[in-house]
Enzyme design. Sequence first.
Site, PDB file in Angstrom:
ATOM      1  N   SER B  44      66.091  95.643  61.297  1.00  0.00           N
ATOM      2  CA  SER B  44      66.711  96.683  61.107  1.00  0.00           C
ATOM      3  C   SER B  44      67.346  97.083  59.826  1.00  0.00           C
ATOM      4  CB  SER B  44      67.857  96.702  62.340  1.00  0.00           C
ATOM      5  OG  SER B  44      68.697  97.959  62.172  1.00  0.00           O
ATOM      6  N   LYS B  83      64.600  79.739  35.028  1.00  0.00           N
ATOM      7  CA  LYS B  83      65.656  78.787  35.134  1.00  0.00           C
ATOM      8  C   LYS B  83      65.229  77.492  34.890  1.00  0.00           C
ATOM      9  CE  LYS B  83      68.454  76.967  38.745  1.00  0.00           C
ATOM     10  NZ  LYS B  83      68.934  77.052  40.220  1.00  0.00           N
ATOM     11  N   PRO B 101      69.386  69.142  34.901  1.00  0.00           N
ATOM     12  CA  PRO B 101      68.138  69.932  34.292  1.00  0.00           C
ATOM     13  C   PRO B 101      66.871  69.788  35.394  1.00  0.00           C
ATOM     14  CG  PRO B 101      68.301  67.615  33.371  1.00  0.00           C
ATOM     15  CD  PRO B 101      69.339  67.900  34.307  1.00  0.00           C
TER      16      PRO B 101
END
Lengths: 486, 505
Positions: B44, B83, B101
């Site tokens: 919706s 990233k 990392p």
Amino acid sequence: MKGAPISHVVIVGSGVDAWLTALALARAVGPLGVAIKVLQTPTNPTPVVLDALPALRALHRLLGVDEQALVTQCGAVPVVGQRFTGWNLDQPPFVRAYASVGDGGSHLEFIQHWLRARTLGMTASFGDFSPAGVAAAKRRGPPIQGEWNGADYGYHLDGAAYVELLQRKALAAGVTLRAVQSLTVHRREGGVEHLDIADSCVSADLYIDATGEDARLALAGSWEDWSACFPFPKLGYFTASRTDQLEALTENVAFPSGWAAVLDLAATRVIAAVLEDQISGDTAKMELEAVLGGSLSHSGAYTAARPGMRDGWVGNCVSLGRSAIRTDVLEGGWLLGLQIGLSHLIANFPLCQDMAGEARLFNSAVRRHAEAVRDYQTANYRLSNRSEPKWRQAARAPVPSSLQARLDLFALRGALPPFEDEVFQADDWRMMLLGHGLIPTDANPAGKSLDDAVERQRLLGIIQRNVEEAAGLPSVEAWRSSRGAA
Amino acid sequence: MRNTAQGQPKTVVILGGGTAGWMTATALTAVFNPEQVRVRLVESDDIGIVGVGEATLPAIREFNAFAGIAERDMLAATQGTYKLGIEFVDWGRIGSRYVHPFGAHGRPLGGAAFHHQWNRARLAGAPVGPIDDYAYAIEACRQNRFEPPSLDTSRVESTYSYAYHFDAGLYAGFLRRVAEGRGLLRTEGRVEAVERTGDHITALRLASCERIEGDLFIDCSGFRAIAIGEQPGDAWEDWSHWLPCDRAVAVPTARSEAFTPFTRSTASSAGWLWRIPLQHRTGNGHVYSSAHISDDEAAAALLAGVDGDVLAEPRFLRFRSGRRRASWLGNCVAVGLSSGFLEPLESTSIYLIQAAVTNLVKFWPGAANGHAVLRDAFNSTIDLEYDRVRDFLILHYWLNDRPEPFWRERRETEPPASLRETAALFQSRGHAPSYRNGLFAAPSWISVMTGQGAPPQGYDRLADHMPLAQVISALQDERARLVARVAAMPFHADYVMRNALGRAA
């Protein structure tokens, strides 16, 4: 760190358990100022032939054991897989290759591609999609030079000669040896205080129990019995004259009262028979001669298998090899317990006298590995459909719940749970389960959305590549010659 | 005859069109052709999406391959960026800073894992600096540079991986175009009722009175869990005593100078702040415990910390940490927030969706009699994923030396036994878990344990094979080489401009 660093290790025992351990520790920590002493006990538990899985080669690199020595001194034959013959009455023999199967690069596992093609009439076995599987079928050994992409190999080794080689190298690396006839163990809370041998007292920071089934240093009562998993408790060895062309695999032949591993060494063929306990030596020999063809001579006494395990690391004492883990002998099982324990001891070598953390790490990792081997081996018996009473009993025996869940899921979907760093990996299980005829009934429905033409191309391509590659591989004899065999 | 009871589904209905719904739709339309499985999605436009997980983990690249998504198209359509890890500021103690990392710290040296040699030199008093100094991905973060890792595994430039940041709203839109292009039927509408017989859902009834029938329903309706439904208390595993943050406030700001190739997480007095750089804006948020600070205080702390002009009113969210014990119930599978919630501290939300979708395909319902085996295999696989993420998140909170009441309570709350054991073994001898599957392998544990003030007190004895002086000089060489190589990488901003530029950026 609590306590002083480890500077003295005493290994009590003999045979491959003691000497593989001695050489490994001499290489791993000997140069760091750790003195390693072997108190050699009289019994020698090493069998006439060792069936070594590829993992032993990784250990050999650390030990500085070269193939030349294995070939020229230990009669080494390269082994690219295990063939199973007669385990299933309505199934052809199959090979469990030491290799990965198929290709990557799909959102479905390769087995789903194989299952799909099979329903469309393809007859190639799952193992045909592995380079080593094709090589084994054509009696080829591993490549003479360079890496073997997607495949690996182990060896058959003459047990006594291998131990001699390890011992020689260990002594050359500074391990000291003392033969002992009798031994008294003095315990203290959480381990061993010292050992009394004939005229003196020996103490160390770390004690290794490599005394095999005698388990001279281990605590009594901690043994977990696995006999219920394995139906054939009696082990015997036979020899036969060598064949014209050496096999690059171990052949596991089932017969009414057990099964036998046929293991080629350079100069002789050894048969390791795994038998039901009631059978007489003569009957066993007759059955074996009938199924293998040709005459055999019995070698040495029968021994009992007594499978099971205990937590190997207690306080300052580590049990390695058959004093701690005895799986079935199937698929290199004689050496596996030792290999698992030794690699984890090296990875978790204690930093100081307080080694409780290392013991927990070791015991939990070793147990996980050993139970996975037990489950893998048990599955072979569970899936056999031979009709003799012992075999039926084995197939009907309850299996560990971890294995049952795995079999149920595979029988349905052909899926396996994710694998961690285990001895037998997903493709090993797939080759074994499919080879025994456990064909999944409910292949992944997503396979139906794959394109026929693309799939045909893909599968044919893999087989073609493997066949071409196998054609370029050497015979076992040529491979041995390249490693210095006369 | 329609295959209604348990058996191969012919019609699959996805309820909800957020990140979870459209990821599921894209994957299923890649795997099944429409003649075999018809995939529908009901959503919706009136219901907003939570849009969790604007930051991802490297595993998303496997999802892209699985679902047939091209990276470049995806980034351009979602204002995406690259990233290389997550920077943690003020975690552990105020003033601290480290990066978790996507990659290794150094390479094995002298027969031992790198962190053992680093730790050995550190314990010997050598000036080796933090372990962050030896991770290629971290050095790239410090210099705001990015390029994809080398495929040549003998090179240090291959020792890392990467993920993405993107606008979750745009991501859902992008995936919708892909899925609809593959024949997915989307239905606009609000679900009024779920028709079921026992555990078995037969249809969704919409406000428009339309009935949407299906064989398999995938609940991507978020926290409301409309299809899989409210479950009795014992079916929900509550983790809020370990992870008490229960609210978040989010606000976008204008893109700032610092166009970082990493997510930043800064600890606050009762939670933490996120900063996610996108091409067209920066996403900011504050995850906090409502028992410790008010909504107003949380919003004020958020707005005080942003580094660009605020573009919209702060938006508040509520949640509870924990998971549903069975994500697959009857013919309904919960994917995303309907299956559980773990705060986005390690960007795991999208990963958990991905794990659910790929395992759903692996264990896709087939013959009627195998339903329970497949369902149980799916549920236990998802359980393991959740448990591992849970322990790793708790670790960030448990290991702290901060003064505020919230943080004191975190370090005094007994962690799960599995976490306590992992931490003890790391502290005594640098042993780090090394799963082959699932999230958070050794480098992740190494970075958080050392970064939050608990480096090991011992190291692998085998490290001693290499003389200490040689190790120290190898570390210096490695560091110098790494800084020089990273300096030759393009800046993140330039790399994005050349390779992933969004339409409106």
